[in-house]
Design a protein around this motif. Structure first.
Motif, PDB file in Angstrom:
ATOM      1  N   ALA A 123       0.798  -1.225   0.000  1.00 51.90           N
ATOM      2  CA  ALA A 123       0.000   0.000   0.000  1.00 51.90           C
ATOM      3  C   ALA A 123       0.830   1.273   0.000  1.00 51.90           C
ATOM      4  O   ALA A 123       0.340   2.334  -0.361  1.00 51.90           O
ATOM      5  CB  ALA A 123      -0.926   0.008   1.210  1.00 51.90           C
ATOM      6  N   SER A 124       2.086   1.203   0.421  1.00 53.13           N
ATOM      7  CA  SER A 124       2.905   2.403   0.520  1.00 53.13           C
ATOM      8  C   SER A 124       4.337   2.094   0.117  1.00 53.13           C
ATOM      9  O   SER A 124       4.715   0.935  -0.088  1.00 53.13           O
ATOM     10  CB  SER A 124       2.879   2.952   1.953  1.00 53.13           C
ATOM     11  N   PHE A 125       5.145   3.150   0.030  1.00 57.03           N
ATOM     12  CA  PHE A 125       6.546   2.978  -0.368  1.00 57.03           C
ATOM     13  C   PHE A 125       7.292   2.063   0.599  1.00 57.03           C
ATOM     14  O   PHE A 125       8.086   1.226   0.193  1.00 57.03           O
ATOM     15  CB  PHE A 125       7.237   4.343  -0.433  1.00 57.03           C
ATOM     16  N   THR A 126       7.031   2.233   1.904  1.00 58.00           N
ATOM     17  CA  THR A 126       7.752   1.431   2.890  1.00 58.00           C
ATOM     18  C   THR A 126       7.374  -0.055   2.817  1.00 58.00           C
ATOM     19  O   THR A 126       8.229  -0.927   2.970  1.00 58.00           O
ATOM     20  CB  THR A 126       7.478   1.954   4.314  1.00 58.00           C
ATOM     21  N   THR A 127       6.090  -0.333   2.574  1.00 54.42           N
ATOM     22  CA  THR A 127       5.675  -1.736   2.499  1.00 54.42           C
ATOM     23  C   THR A 127       6.109  -2.401   1.189  1.00 54.42           C
ATOM     24  O   THR A 127       6.060  -3.627   1.075  1.00 54.42           O
ATOM     25  CB  THR A 127       4.145  -1.865   2.646  1.00 54.42           C
ATOM     26  N   ILE A 128       6.515  -1.591   0.222  1.00 51.24           N
ATOM     27  CA  ILE A 128       6.996  -2.144  -1.050  1.00 51.24           C
ATOM     28  C   ILE A 128       8.428  -2.668  -0.924  1.00 51.24           C
ATOM     29  O   ILE A 128       8.841  -3.542  -1.690  1.00 51.24           O
ATOM     30  CB  ILE A 128       6.898  -1.067  -2.158  1.00 51.24           C
ATOM     31  N   LEU A 129       9.179  -2.166   0.070  1.00 52.34           N
ATOM     32  CA  LEU A 129      10.588  -2.558   0.216  1.00 52.34           C
ATOM     33  C   LEU A 129      10.793  -4.071   0.298  1.00 52.34           C
ATOM     34  O   LEU A 129      11.657  -4.609  -0.402  1.00 52.34           O
ATOM     35  CB  LEU A 129      11.197  -1.865   1.441  1.00 52.34           C
ATOM     36  N   PRO A 130      10.035  -4.816   1.136  1.00 51.26           N
ATOM     37  CA  PRO A 130      10.219  -6.273   1.158  1.00 51.26           C
ATOM     38  C   PRO A 130       9.986  -6.911  -0.220  1.00 51.26           C
ATOM     39  O   PRO A 130      10.673  -7.862  -0.593  1.00 51.26           O
ATOM     40  CB  PRO A 130       9.179  -6.754   2.175  1.00 51.26           C
ATOM     41  N   PHE A 131       9.014  -6.374  -0.969  1.00 49.95           N
ATOM     42  CA  PHE A 131       8.721  -6.909  -2.299  1.00 49.95           C
ATOM     43  C   PHE A 131       9.896  -6.674  -3.250  1.00 49.95           C
ATOM     44  O   PHE A 131      10.256  -7.554  -4.034  1.00 49.95           O
ATOM     45  CB  PHE A 131       7.454  -6.258  -2.854  1.00 49.95           C
ATOM     46  N   VAL A 132      10.502  -5.493  -3.175  1.00 47.39           N
ATOM     47  CA  VAL A 132      11.670  -5.183  -4.011  1.00 47.39           C
ATOM     48  C   VAL A 132      12.829  -6.118  -3.661  1.00 47.39           C
ATOM     49  O   VAL A 132      13.505  -6.644  -4.550  1.00 47.39           O
ATOM     50  CB  VAL A 132      12.080  -3.709  -3.837  1.00 47.39           C
ATOM     51  N   LEU A 133      13.051  -6.333  -2.370  1.00 44.63           N
ATOM     52  CA  LEU A 133      14.115  -7.248  -1.939  1.00 44.63           C
ATOM     53  C   LEU A 133      13.832  -8.674  -2.419  1.00 44.63           C
ATOM     54  O   LEU A 133      14.751  -9.420  -2.794  1.00 44.63           O
ATOM     55  CB  LEU A 133      14.249  -7.221  -0.418  1.00 44.63           C
ATOM     56  N   TRP A 134      12.552  -9.053  -2.409  1.00 42.48           N
ATOM     57  CA  TRP A 134      12.157 -10.374  -2.920  1.00 42.48           C
ATOM     58  C   TRP A 134      12.488 -10.513  -4.405  1.00 42.48           C
ATOM     59  O   TRP A 134      13.036 -11.535  -4.842  1.00 42.48           O
ATOM     60  CB  TRP A 134      10.677 -10.599  -2.670  1.00 42.48           C
ATOM     61  N   LEU A 135      12.153  -9.479  -5.196  1.00 46.50           N
ATOM     62  CA  LEU A 135      12.452  -9.526  -6.628  1.00 46.50           C
ATOM     63  C   LEU A 135      13.959  -9.603  -6.870  1.00 46.50           C
ATOM     64  O   LEU A 135      14.414 -10.330  -7.761  1.00 46.50           O
ATOM     65  CB  LEU A 135      11.868  -8.299  -7.335  1.00 46.50           C
ATOM     66  N   MET A 136      14.734  -8.864  -6.083  1.00 43.16           N
ATOM     67  CA  MET A 136      16.200  -8.933  -6.190  1.00 43.16           C
ATOM     68  C   MET A 136      16.680 -10.349  -5.885  1.00 43.16           C
ATOM     69  O   MET A 136      17.567 -10.886  -6.567  1.00 43.16           O
ATOM     70  CB  MET A 136      16.845  -7.928  -5.242  1.00 43.16           C
ATOM     71  N   ALA A 137      16.073 -10.964  -4.871  1.00 45.76           N
ATOM     72  CA  ALA A 137      16.443 -12.336  -4.517  1.00 45.76           C
ATOM     73  C   ALA A 137      16.097 -13.304  -5.639  1.00 45.76           C
ATOM     74  O   ALA A 137      16.826 -14.278  -5.880  1.00 45.76           O
ATOM     75  CB  ALA A 137      15.748 -12.744  -3.225  1.00 45.76           C
ATOM     76  N   CYS A 138      14.990 -13.051  -6.333  1.00 49.17           N
ATOM     77  CA  CYS A 138      14.597 -13.918  -7.452  1.00 49.17           C
ATOM     78  C   CYS A 138      15.618 -13.843  -8.592  1.00 49.17           C
ATOM     79  O   CYS A 138      15.855 -14.844  -9.281  1.00 49.17           O
ATOM     80  CB  CYS A 138      13.206 -13.529  -7.957  1.00 49.17           C
TER      81      CYS A 138
END
Length: 294
Positions: A123-138
């Motif tokens: 919902a917000s920039f801060t909650t997107i951070l885990p998702f970005v880290l997940w994509l980097m991990a992928c």
């Protein structure tokens, strides 16, 4: 908006899939040169083919692995270039191989599925951070997957990068994501996937890299039930592949089976759908037991 974002994620995934395969070949070139310096046996043909990939970052440009012709931008369009060229080099007509397009399409699908099935709030920039880290991990997982599938080896340096991303991911969930972390369950996950496979490596059943990879996987999973599910799925996928090979008599004692790809696929499934699987599996099992007892 969702459709536009899905298309953007698919394009980004394809681009990073192409990047991932390029890094696979560069890592392999460095590994061969290092092995040669240490007196380890290396494939001389492979070494000559890949050695030219070792260049300073300023002059590092993509090139054909067969003729070493520097590739133009229109040779590097993910999926499109491979299809229009029929999987061959534009300049020497040597086969490019299927790894490139599989990684590009595969990571595009992974990015889209990750967004559609993401179990946390975006919902917000801060909650997107885990998702970005997940994509980097992928992306890192794609490099590990391809490298292990090709050479039955998980590079130590890449495993460490994966673990660092896992630490950042779990910290981001606990801080910006506001999710409580059960450190006892997390420790159980590390023991299940990291400790167990490190023990197996000492027995010679798997490589040491699988155990180190298991630590990184456990950090993203965050709980021992998801780690157990990953362990189960990885072995199930391995059996589904190996049993047909056994009956075709293509499996013998000296065949090296890379287990990293099975772990990574099982990890991806468990992170995105693991809790759903566990809840429904437990519910179905409980119902079946109650029926038998009546």
């Amino acid at each position: 908006m969702d459709i536009l974002l899905i298309v953007l994620l698919a394009v980004m995934g394809a681009l990073l899939g192409s990047f991932a395969v390029a890094q696979v070949w560069r890592l392999r070139a460095h590994q061969l040169v290092q092995d040669e310096r240490e007196g380890e046996p290396v494939d001389e043909h492979e070494l000559r083919r890949l050695k030219q990939l070792i260049r300073p970052a300023r002059s590092d440009r993509s090139q054909c692995l067969s003729c070493h012709h520097q590739l133009a931008w229109y040779d590097l369009i993910p999926v499109v270039s491979w299809l229009t060229l029929g999987g061959k080099c534009r300049y020497c007509k040597a086969p490019i191989g299927a790894t490139e397009i599989v990684a590009e399409v595969g990571l595009a699908v992974v990015f889209v599925l990750s967004y559609l099935a993401w179990p946390y709030e975006l919902a917000s920039f801060t909650t997107i951070l885990p998702f970005v880290l997940w994509l980097m991990a992928c992306v890192v997982a794609t490099i590990l997957f391809v490298y292990d599938a090709k050479w039955s080896l998980l590079p130590f340096s890449l495993n460490i990068v994966f673990i660092i991303l896992g630490v950042c991911y779990i910290v981001s969930l606990a801080t910006v994501g506001g999710l409580p972390i059960d450190f006892v369950s997390l420790a159980g996950a590390v023991v299940l996937l990291g400790g167990l496979y490190l023990l197996f490596s000492l027995l010679g059943w798997v490589g040491m890299g699988d155990g180190i990879l298991g630590i990184g996987l456990a950090l993203f999973l965050g709980s021992w039930p998801l780690a157990f599910l990953t362990l189960f799925l990885a072995n199930l996928l391995g059996c589904l592949m190996l049993i047909p090979l056994y009956f075709q008599k293509k499996l013998h004692r000296k065949v090296r089976i890379p287990f990293g790809p099975f772990l990574l696929v099982a990890w991806f499934i468990s992170v995105l759908w693991g809790n759903w699987v566990i809840v429904h599996l437990f519910s179905t099992t409980t119902t079946a037991l109650n029926t038998l007892m009546l």
